[in-house]
Design a protein around this motif. Structure first.
Motif, mmCIF file in Angstrom:
data_model
loop_
_atom_site.group_PDB
_atom_site.id
_atom_site.type_symbol
_atom_site.label_atom_id
_atom_site.label_comp_id
_atom_site.label_asym_id
_atom_site.label_seq_id
_atom_site.Cartn_x
_atom_site.Cartn_y
_atom_site.Cartn_z
ATOM 1 N N ILE A 330 0.831 -1.209 0.000
ATOM 2 C CA ILE A 330 0.000 0.000 0.000
ATOM 3 C C ILE A 330 0.867 1.260 0.000
ATOM 4 O O ILE A 330 0.513 2.275 -0.618
ATOM 5 N N VAL A 331 2.016 1.199 0.665
ATOM 6 C CA VAL A 331 2.944 2.330 0.655
ATOM 7 C C VAL A 331 3.488 2.537 -0.758
ATOM 8 O O VAL A 331 3.515 3.667 -1.269
ATOM 9 N N ASP A 332 3.885 1.458 -1.388
ATOM 10 C CA ASP A 332 4.445 1.572 -2.743
ATOM 11 C C ASP A 332 3.397 2.043 -3.741
ATOM 12 O O ASP A 332 3.684 2.855 -4.631
ATOM 13 N N ALA A 333 2.172 1.546 -3.615
ATOM 14 C CA ALA A 333 1.098 1.986 -4.518
ATOM 15 C C ALA A 333 0.837 3.481 -4.346
ATOM 16 O O ALA A 333 0.671 4.211 -5.334
ATOM 17 N N ALA A 334 0.811 3.938 -3.100
ATOM 18 C CA ALA A 334 0.550 5.352 -2.840
ATOM 19 C C ALA A 334 1.663 6.244 -3.378
ATOM 20 O O ALA A 334 1.405 7.288 -3.991
ATOM 21 N N MET A 335 2.907 5.840 -3.170
ATOM 22 C CA MET A 335 4.028 6.647 -3.656
ATOM 23 C C MET A 335 4.084 6.656 -5.177
ATOM 24 O O MET A 335 4.420 7.668 -5.793
ATOM 25 N N ARG A 336 3.721 5.553 -5.806
ATOM 26 C CA ARG A 336 3.702 5.532 -7.265
ATOM 27 C C ARG A 336 2.542 6.364 -7.806
ATOM 28 O O ARG A 336 2.660 6.990 -8.869
ATOM 29 N N GLN A 337 1.425 6.374 -7.082
ATOM 30 C CA GLN A 337 0.339 7.274 -7.472
ATOM 31 C C GLN A 337 0.819 8.719 -7.429
ATOM 32 O O GLN A 337 0.568 9.505 -8.355
ATOM 33 N N LEU A 338 1.518 9.080 -6.367
ATOM 34 C CA LEU A 338 2.054 10.433 -6.239
ATOM 35 C C LEU A 338 3.006 10.750 -7.387
ATOM 36 O O LEU A 338 2.898 11.811 -8.033
ATOM 37 N N ASN A 339 3.931 9.856 -7.659
ATOM 38 C CA ASN A 339 4.935 10.108 -8.692
ATOM 39 C C ASN A 339 4.330 10.147 -10.096
ATOM 40 O O ASN A 339 4.818 10.869 -10.971
ATOM 41 N N ASN A 340 3.256 9.395 -10.311
ATOM 42 C CA ASN A 340 2.641 9.326 -11.638
ATOM 43 C C ASN A 340 1.631 10.443 -11.889
ATOM 44 O O ASN A 340 1.473 10.893 -13.029
ATOM 45 N N THR A 341 0.937 10.872 -10.842
ATOM 46 C CA THR A 341 -0.175 11.805 -11.038
ATOM 47 C C THR A 341 -0.002 13.149 -10.348
ATOM 48 O O THR A 341 -0.731 14.090 -10.649
ATOM 49 N N GLY A 342 0.926 13.239 -9.402
ATOM 50 C CA GLY A 342 1.079 14.473 -8.640
ATOM 51 C C GLY A 342 0.064 14.622 -7.522
ATOM 52 O O GLY A 342 -0.092 15.714 -6.956
ATOM 53 N N TRP A 343 -0.594 13.541 -7.175
ATOM 54 C CA TRP A 343 -1.625 13.591 -6.121
ATOM 55 C C TRP A 343 -1.618 12.275 -5.379
ATOM 56 O O TRP A 343 -1.226 11.235 -5.927
ATOM 57 N N MET A 344 -2.053 12.320 -4.115
ATOM 58 C CA MET A 344 -2.182 11.098 -3.328
ATOM 59 C C MET A 344 -3.431 11.202 -2.474
ATOM 60 O O MET A 344 -3.745 12.274 -1.937
ATOM 61 N N HIS A 345 -4.131 10.091 -2.359
ATOM 62 C CA HIS A 345 -5.319 10.005 -1.521
ATOM 63 C C HIS A 345 -4.962 10.397 -0.081
ATOM 64 O O HIS A 345 -3.907 10.020 0.425
ATOM 65 N N ASN A 346 -5.839 11.129 0.589
ATOM 66 C CA ASN A 346 -5.497 11.708 1.889
ATOM 67 C C ASN A 346 -5.151 10.651 2.933
ATOM 68 O O ASN A 346 -4.189 10.819 3.685
ATOM 69 N N ARG A 347 -5.914 9.595 3.037
ATOM 70 C CA ARG A 347 -5.582 8.567 4.033
ATOM 71 C C ARG A 347 -4.202 7.991 3.765
ATOM 72 O O ARG A 347 -3.432 7.711 4.689
ATOM 73 N N LEU A 348 -3.871 7.833 2.490
ATOM 74 C CA LEU A 348 -2.567 7.260 2.159
ATOM 75 C C LEU A 348 -1.443 8.257 2.429
ATOM 76 O O LEU A 348 -0.299 7.842 2.637
ATOM 77 N N ARG A 349 -1.739 9.545 2.432
ATOM 78 C CA ARG A 349 -0.721 10.517 2.852
ATOM 79 C C ARG A 349 -0.331 10.254 4.302
ATOM 80 O O ARG A 349 0.848 10.325 4.664
ATOM 81 N N MET A 350 -1.324 9.950 5.135
ATOM 82 C CA MET A 350 -1.032 9.645 6.539
ATOM 83 C C MET A 350 -0.272 8.326 6.660
ATOM 84 O O MET A 350 0.687 8.224 7.431
ATOM 85 N N VAL A 351 -0.705 7.323 5.907
ATOM 86 C CA VAL A 351 -0.060 6.003 5.984
ATOM 87 C C VAL A 351 1.398 6.081 5.555
ATOM 88 O O VAL A 351 2.300 5.572 6.242
ATOM 89 N N THR A 352 1.648 6.729 4.415
ATOM 90 C CA THR A 352 3.032 6.798 3.920
ATOM 91 C C THR A 352 3.903 7.675 4.805
ATOM 92 O O THR A 352 5.090 7.393 4.992
#
Length: 475
Positions: A330-352
């Motif tokens: 889930i950490v890797d998915a969230a960071m790749r979302q950030l790197n690919n789109t420039g955005w991250m889901h808020n709950r995943l910001r807390m998790v990462t």
């Protein structure tokens, strides 16, 4: 008598108090935007957000042009150059009054103080208004007259105050009110010509009209279920309006009024609307905090004792986290979302963030800066507040012993692994149980840290720090 509207984080013509009051009669009105190289580097402003700002400025220029207002572009190397550059522009254009909307981090406050002093020396009126918050910093105080440091009492006071506020969005200036303005597109492109830009049109569409349309679509389709859907990263349960709020293509007042109108004003009784408005209040809370405690803008923790935490400065581990190569799905998915789109889901910001600070024990300031570099919705106050919450260093922070388990979080909020599979292709064929751990995927990396052991180590370290602080206070 000419007036100048200085646009900063308020790139819109509707509900813009500085623009509204500058245009309250038939005076000649001009507009300016200043790009500061030092701010781009130090704040920082990432390539995607720079692109978003540039394209939003083009939209703003077109909307201003309809009202006969021309947008000029200035570029400076250092923040200290802004007052002189502005004064030279005002002198050239015959400006007698300067209008702007407030920003709250310390660099921006000091900049405005210097500009105001320069205006006074040049006999130019300086007018500043509030549009970033529905209730400006300084207007909410505890019974002892101090700034709220805890969100819940702040939100209660905010809601009580808002009940008596007569909120109404300012209309855009009248069309055709002034002289014919020049097209600013070329000037905008030239101003940003030497910037590192990363276009993201597949994920984001800049512009004030787009922002208002997306706000209405969210209110119509997802707002009422927001409290039930917002924690599901694979779904469309969040508004994704944060990029527009961060640069001011949309105002928080417009968001509040639209949400309240959806339920005919009785929003506190509707859990979905109430939960979303709470998110707007969180944004305001962190802006109030940033203005009241300027040390936060100087990379200091709210809770000073936490500066003694033995943070690690392991560049290899940090880069694994940045790349989404930690071995925690889930950490890797969230960071790749950030790197690919420039955005991250808020709950995943807390998790990462918690994973970086608590499990890897890497200084939260490294993560804070990386998010500022990558996020298209980067906002200092919200980003700093969120990182300090996750690191247990800030005001109203998560207790140091409350550490999110990323596997449990993904099992709860992404139960079938839909989000993980979207961004971590190595795990696409795993079953719904193993997708949360990566177990059995030959092409996927091993975890870079033991979650249980590292969690306990962080708790023990924070507990020791708290004990030392209590002993020091007693002596």
């Amino acid at each position: 008598m000419s007036r100048l509207v200085w646009f900063r984080s308020d790139l819109r013509v509707t509900d813009n108090p500085a623009l509204h009051y500058a245009c309250d009669d038939q005076a000649d009105v001009q507009a300016v935007f200043i790009l500061c190289d030092q701010y781009v580097e130090s704040h920082p402003i990432g390539p995607r957000k720079l692109w978003f700002i540039r394209e939003s400025l083009k939209d703003l220029a077109v909307n201003l042009q309809k009202s006969g207002i021309e947008l000029s572009l200035l570029r400076v190397a250092k923040a200290g150059d802004i007052p002189a550059k502005l004064m030279a522009f005002c002198k050239e254009m015959g400006i007698k009054s300067l209008y702007c909307n407030a920003e709250y981090p310390i660099d921006e406050i000091e900049r405005d103080r210097k500009v105001k002093a320069s205006c006074e020396g040049a006999d130019i009126a300086f007018r500043r208004y509030h549009d970033r918050c529905l209730i400006p910093p300084g207007m909410l105080k505890t019974g002892q007259g101090s700034v709220y440091r805890v969100f819940t009492p702040f939100s209660k006071a905010w809601k009580e105050k808002i009940k008596s506020a007569r909120l109404e969005a300012y209309l855009a200036p009248e069309t055709g009110r002034g002289k014919k303005a020049k097209d600013a597109t070329r000037a905008i492109d030239q101003c940003f010509a030497r910037c590192d830009l990363r276009p993201a049109p597949d994920h984001w569409q800049p512009g004030e009209n787009i922002a208002q349309r997306k706000l209405q679509e969210f209110c119509d389709n997802a707002l009422l279920e927001y409290d039930e859907q917002r924690d599901t990263p694979a779904g469309p349960g969040t508004s994704r309006l944060s990029p527009y709020l961060s640069i001011g293509s949309l105002s928080p007042k417009q968001c509040y009024l639209a949400a309240a109108a959806r339920v005919k004003g009785d929003w506190e009784k509707h859990s979905g609307v109430n939960t979303w408005i709470n998110e707007l209040i969180w944004r305001e809370f962190y802006m109030h905090i940033a203005q009241a405690f300027p040390a936060l803008s100087r990379h200091k923790p709210m809770q000073a004792y936490t500066d003694d935490f033995p943070w690690r400065y392991d560049k290899t581990l940090f880069q694994r986290w940045c790349n989404g190569e930690t071995g925690i799905p889930i950490v890797d998915a969230a960071m790749r979302q950030l790197n690919n789109t420039g955005w991250m889901h808020n709950r995943l910001r807390m998790v990462t963030a918690m994973f970086l600070c608590k499990n890897l024990k890497i200084d939260w300031r490294w993560g804070e800066r990386y998010f500022m570099e990558q996020l298209i919705d980067a906002d200092f106050c919200a980003n700093n507040g969120g990182w300090q919450w996750s690191a247990s260093t800030g005001t109203d922070a998560a207790p140091y012993f409350r550490i999110m388990n990323p596997v449990s979080q993904s099992e709860r909020h992404d139960p079938d692994g839909q989000f993980i599979r979207r961004y971590v292709s190595e795990l696409a064929e795993l079953n719904n149980k193993d997708v949360h751990t990566g177990r059995g995927a030959a092409a996927y990396c091993d975890p870079i840290v033991d979650l249980n052991r590292s969690r306990q180590e962080a708790i023990d370290l924070f507990k020791s720090l708290k004990s030392n602080e209590a002993t020091a206070n007693e002596s």
